[in-house]
Enzyme design. Structure first.
Site, mmCIF file in Angstrom:
data_model
loop_
_atom_site.group_PDB
_atom_site.id
_atom_site.type_symbol
_atom_site.label_atom_id
_atom_site.label_comp_id
_atom_site.label_asym_id
_atom_site.label_seq_id
_atom_site.Cartn_x
_atom_site.Cartn_y
_atom_site.Cartn_z
ATOM 1 N N ASP A 70 0.804 -0.923 0.135
ATOM 2 C CA ASP A 70 0.030 0.173 -0.144
ATOM 3 C C ASP A 70 0.611 1.250 0.345
ATOM 4 O O ASP A 70 1.347 1.595 0.870
ATOM 5 C CB ASP A 70 -1.333 0.123 1.262
ATOM 6 C CG ASP A 70 -2.072 1.121 1.232
ATOM 7 O OD1 ASP A 70 -1.997 1.798 -0.028
ATOM 8 O OD2 ASP A 70 -2.256 1.115 2.802
ATOM 9 N N CYS A 123 -3.970 5.034 -3.603
ATOM 10 C CA CYS A 123 -4.256 6.402 -3.881
ATOM 11 C C CYS A 123 -4.334 7.084 -5.140
ATOM 12 O O CYS A 123 -5.579 7.182 -6.231
ATOM 13 C CB CYS A 123 -4.855 6.697 -2.840
ATOM 14 S SG CYS A 123 -3.458 8.082 -2.514
#
Length: 124
Positions: A70, A123
């Site tokens: 991530d 993101c």
């Protein structure tokens, strides 16, 4: 199985081993090697929060089956909802974070066994 967790930010590592772990029913393994089996600890997810970035050299286990990265984001993914962010993010910022993303991804790839999976998320 066991989940090894690490974050570049010490405060985030603390969150992983606190309320977030409780919320998902994780059993935290502290100071435990990879040989700590799961049967005696209960049915919860076994999580070991690492204090330093994992490398093949500093892990006391074989390569992993799956690594989830991530990666830190550039913040440009929020421009539609926060248009003012357009003037806060400079090209140099995006270039710098992309170098960090590549480094994190490259290091994670070294941890995955042949035939394993490397999942990359960010993101933006």
């Amino acid at each position: 199985g066991e989940v090894l967790a690490w974050d570049i930010d010490p405060a985030s590592r603390k969150q992983i081993s606190g309320k977030r772990a409780e919320r998902v029913g994780a059993v935290l393994l502290e100071g435990c090697s990879s040989s700590c089996g799961g049967g005696s600890k209960g049915e919860g997810l076994l999580v070991r929060v690492l204090e330093e970035a994992p490398t093949p050299e500093n892990l006391d286990l074989d390569l992993v089956d799956v690594a989830l990265v991530d990666a830190p984001c550039s913040s440009i993914g929020v421009l539609r909802r926060h248009p003012s962010q357009r003037w806060a993010v400079e090209e140099a910022d995006v270039t710098a974070i992309s170098k960090v993303q590549l480094e994190v991804l490259t290091n994670a790839a070294k941890l995955v066994r042949p035939g394993g999976r490397l999942v990359y998320a960010t993101c933006s």
